[in-house]
Design a protein around this motif. Structure first.
Motif, mmCIF file in Angstrom:
data_model
loop_
_atom_site.group_PDB
_atom_site.id
_atom_site.type_symbol
_atom_site.label_atom_id
_atom_site.label_comp_id
_atom_site.label_asym_id
_atom_site.label_seq_id
_atom_site.Cartn_x
_atom_site.Cartn_y
_atom_site.Cartn_z
ATOM 1 N N ARG A 1 18.296 18.547 4.314
ATOM 2 C CA ARG A 1 17.956 17.196 3.859
ATOM 3 C C ARG A 1 18.095 16.196 5.009
ATOM 4 N NH1 ARG A 1 18.291 15.949 -1.789
ATOM 5 N NH2 ARG A 1 19.018 13.897 -1.124
ATOM 6 N N ALA A 2 19.196 16.267 5.733
ATOM 7 C CA ALA A 2 19.388 15.353 6.864
ATOM 8 C C ALA A 2 18.372 15.637 7.970
ATOM 9 C CB ALA A 2 20.812 15.484 7.398
ATOM 10 N N GLU A 3 18.109 16.913 8.209
ATOM 11 C CA GLU A 3 17.146 17.277 9.252
ATOM 12 C C GLU A 3 15.742 16.788 8.905
ATOM 13 O OE1 GLU A 3 17.816 21.472 9.435
ATOM 14 O OE2 GLU A 3 19.401 21.282 10.957
ATOM 15 N N ASP A 4 15.410 16.721 7.609
ATOM 16 C CA ASP A 4 14.095 16.196 7.204
ATOM 17 C C ASP A 4 13.868 14.799 7.770
ATOM 18 O OD1 ASP A 4 13.426 18.446 5.738
ATOM 19 O OD2 ASP A 4 13.947 17.575 3.790
ATOM 20 N N LEU A 5 14.882 13.955 7.702
ATOM 21 C CA LEU A 5 14.712 12.578 8.157
ATOM 22 C C LEU A 5 14.659 12.500 9.676
ATOM 23 C CD1 LEU A 5 16.938 10.732 5.553
ATOM 24 C CD2 LEU A 5 14.489 11.162 5.518
ATOM 25 N N THR A 6 15.337 13.400 10.350
ATOM 26 C CA THR A 6 15.192 13.483 11.811
ATOM 27 C C THR A 6 13.779 13.927 12.175
ATOM 28 O OG1 THR A 6 17.533 13.866 12.237
ATOM 29 C CG2 THR A 6 15.993 14.689 13.872
ATOM 30 N N ALA B 1 8.521 23.890 11.993
ATOM 31 C CA ALA B 1 8.819 25.290 12.304
ATOM 32 C C ALA B 1 10.097 25.734 11.596
ATOM 33 C CB ALA B 1 8.975 25.467 13.816
ATOM 34 N N GLY B 2 10.016 26.868 10.911
ATOM 35 C CA GLY B 2 11.171 27.435 10.236
ATOM 36 C C GLY B 2 11.438 26.884 8.850
ATOM 37 N N ARG B 3 10.789 25.796 8.481
ATOM 38 C CA ARG B 3 10.967 25.238 7.134
ATOM 39 C C ARG B 3 10.071 26.019 6.182
ATOM 40 N NH1 ARG B 3 9.800 20.790 3.532
ATOM 41 N NH2 ARG B 3 11.642 19.469 3.136
ATOM 42 N N PRO B 4 10.596 26.515 5.054
ATOM 43 C CA PRO B 4 9.795 27.386 4.193
ATOM 44 C C PRO B 4 8.608 26.698 3.543
ATOM 45 C CG PRO B 4 11.902 26.871 3.162
ATOM 46 C CD PRO B 4 11.983 26.394 4.574
ATOM 47 N N VAL B 5 8.645 25.374 3.445
ATOM 48 C CA VAL B 5 7.557 24.586 2.860
ATOM 49 C C VAL B 5 7.304 23.405 3.792
ATOM 50 C CG1 VAL B 5 6.808 23.243 0.853
ATOM 51 C CG2 VAL B 5 8.300 25.220 0.532
ATOM 52 N N LEU C 1 0.846 -1.183 0.000
ATOM 53 C CA LEU C 1 0.000 0.000 0.000
ATOM 54 C C LEU C 1 0.882 1.234 0.000
ATOM 55 C CD1 LEU C 1 -2.433 -1.125 2.857
ATOM 56 C CD2 LEU C 1 -2.800 -1.356 0.390
ATOM 57 N N SER C 2 0.486 2.267 -0.743
ATOM 58 C CA SER C 2 1.238 3.515 -0.776
ATOM 59 C C SER C 2 0.296 4.679 -0.523
ATOM 60 C CB SER C 2 1.930 3.685 -2.131
ATOM 61 O OG SER C 2 2.778 4.806 -2.136
ATOM 62 N N PHE C 3 0.730 5.605 0.325
ATOM 63 C CA PHE C 3 -0.124 6.717 0.725
ATOM 64 C C PHE C 3 0.698 8.005 0.705
ATOM 65 C CE2 PHE C 3 -2.105 9.553 3.846
ATOM 66 C CZ PHE C 3 -3.462 9.414 3.567
ATOM 67 N N SER C 4 0.148 9.033 0.048
ATOM 68 C CA SER C 4 0.824 10.329 0.016
ATOM 69 C C SER C 4 -0.155 11.432 -0.374
ATOM 70 C CB SER C 4 1.981 10.303 -0.994
ATOM 71 O OG SER C 4 1.490 10.257 -2.323
ATOM 72 N N PRO C 5 0.115 12.687 0.021
ATOM 73 C CA PRO C 5 1.207 13.026 0.927
ATOM 74 C C PRO C 5 0.741 12.998 2.383
ATOM 75 C CG PRO C 5 0.213 15.033 0.105
ATOM 76 C CD PRO C 5 -0.561 13.891 -0.524
ATOM 77 N N VAL C 6 1.657 12.643 3.264
ATOM 78 C CA VAL C 6 1.493 12.947 4.679
ATOM 79 C C VAL C 6 2.203 14.276 4.894
ATOM 80 C CG1 VAL C 6 1.948 12.233 7.051
ATOM 81 C CG2 VAL C 6 1.448 10.513 5.301
ATOM 82 N N VAL C 7 1.487 15.276 5.373
ATOM 83 C CA VAL C 7 2.025 16.636 5.494
ATOM 84 C C VAL C 7 2.427 16.896 6.936
ATOM 85 C CG1 VAL C 7 1.568 19.086 5.136
ATOM 86 C CG2 VAL C 7 0.568 17.390 3.579
ATOM 87 N N LEU C 8 3.690 17.278 7.119
ATOM 88 C CA LEU C 8 4.241 17.524 8.453
ATOM 89 C C LEU C 8 4.745 18.956 8.526
ATOM 90 C CD1 LEU C 8 6.381 14.249 8.770
ATOM 91 C CD2 LEU C 8 4.066 14.628 9.659
ATOM 92 N N PRO C 9 3.996 19.855 9.138
ATOM 93 C CA PRO C 9 4.514 21.215 9.315
ATOM 94 C C PRO C 9 5.751 21.197 10.212
ATOM 95 C CG PRO C 9 2.139 21.115 9.702
ATOM 96 C CD PRO C 9 2.632 19.700 9.653
#
Length: 317
Positions: free
Chosen positions: A108-113, A26-30, A16-24
């Motif tokens: 990019r690294a912080e995204d995965l954290t 703080a400080g990320r422009p998008v 099964l594939s599901f997208s997008p999961v949206v994660l706000p």
């Protein structure tokens, strides 16, 4: 763990594939958006965080890419989580004036954290996934620039070109890694590329302590970066401390047969059998390294060397 269905020619397990999961964030422009692909059945599922490359296409370098390898991993029993990094061309019009553009190496690294921080949210948002993830068994995988990102999360360090600060982004919750066609050491990179991407020159693999499988194609020249040749992509294995393994894929170029997309123009060595082999071997490596099947990796290695036309060779330290 089912690590052999595709390789054996049997029917693949449904995913099964599901997208997008949206994660706000703080400080990320998008807002951070991720795709989640998981087996339709099973519990106690390990997680692979997949960092996309920077490639020439728009959607391959986003949550919409890497279907060939993602589906293989999900069939093998993994929950694969793919973020769209700020470096994706799909976001270029929104972030082109950002000071970290175009590489966004730290972000990019912080995204995965951030994904790990919000794993509960992801699990509860995706239908039919709640209660099925093993939060203690997490791996990171990355292709090309995504391999550079994976190396940072596995412990490699760099110097921030803007501040001169030595940066460690190692994520202790990540227990294993798969590094696919990643950049190697910085002292052999062309001066023109160093000028564009100075952080690449400063990579230090000596602190990359988390277990990892490095995958490199023996025809991956990457001449726009270096004249060293395909061996450059094996540097994360050669220069990092053990435990590490290296899979050298015969006749593979930068796309490793086409892991980033089906029928993609930027795949110069399209070979579905090669993709299947890479998917099978990497899944088996993670099954053993994450403590799911103590013998999966050895079985995969034995099968590789016993075949009449091996897809590659493996060494370990």
């Amino acid at each position: 763990m089912n690590t052999s269905a595709s390789a054996a020619g049997t029917s693949p397990a449904p995913v099964l594939s599901f997208s997008p999961v949206v994660l706000p964030v703080a400080g990320r422009p998008v807002d951070l958006q991720v795709r989640v692909t998981a087996p339709a059945q099973g519990t106690g599922l390990p997680v692979i965080l997949l960092s996309h490359g920077h490639g020439g296409s728009n959607n391959l370098s986003s949550l919409n890419g890497y279907g060939p390898i993602v589906n293989l991993w999900a069939e093998a029993g993994y929950v694969v989580i793919q973020p769209t990094h700020l470096s994706s061309k799909t976001l270029a019009n929104q972030v082109s004036d950002h000071p970290e553009a175009p590489l966004f190496w730290r972000s990019r690294a912080e995204d995965l954290t951030h994904v790990l921080d919000r794993l509960d949210v992801i699990e509860s948002t995706v239908p039919h996934l709640a209660g099925r993830i093993d939060h203690g068994r997490v791996a990171v995988a990355g292709h090309s620039l995504g391999g550079f990102t994976a190396n940072l999360l596995l412990g490699a360090q760099v110097t921030d070109p803007a501040s001169g600060e030595r940066v460690s982004l190692r994520e202790s919750r990540i227990k294993a890694g798969v590094v696919l066609a990643a950049p190697g050491r910085g002292d052999v990179i062309h001066a023109s590329m160093v000028e564009q991407l100075p952080v690449f020159e400063t990579i230090d693999f000596s602190t990359m302590i988390t277990p990892a499988l490095v995958v490199a194609g023996d025809k991956d020249e990457s001449r726009h970066f270096t004249d060293v040749g395909p061996g450059w992509h094996a540097d994360p294995y050669a220069l990092a401390p053990g435990p590490k393994s290296l899979l050298t894929v015969f006749d593979a170029e930068h796309g490793l047969g086409g892991i980033a997309g089906y029928d993609a123009d930027e795949t110069t060595d399209e070979n579905p059998e090669r993709v299947a082999a890479v998917g099978h071997l990497t899944a088996a490596y993670l099954a053993t390294t994450l403590g799911l099947d103590a013998h999966a990796w050895q079985r995969a290695c034995d099968a590789l060397v016993s075949g009449t036309a091996p897809v590659g060779r493996i060494e370990s330290k």
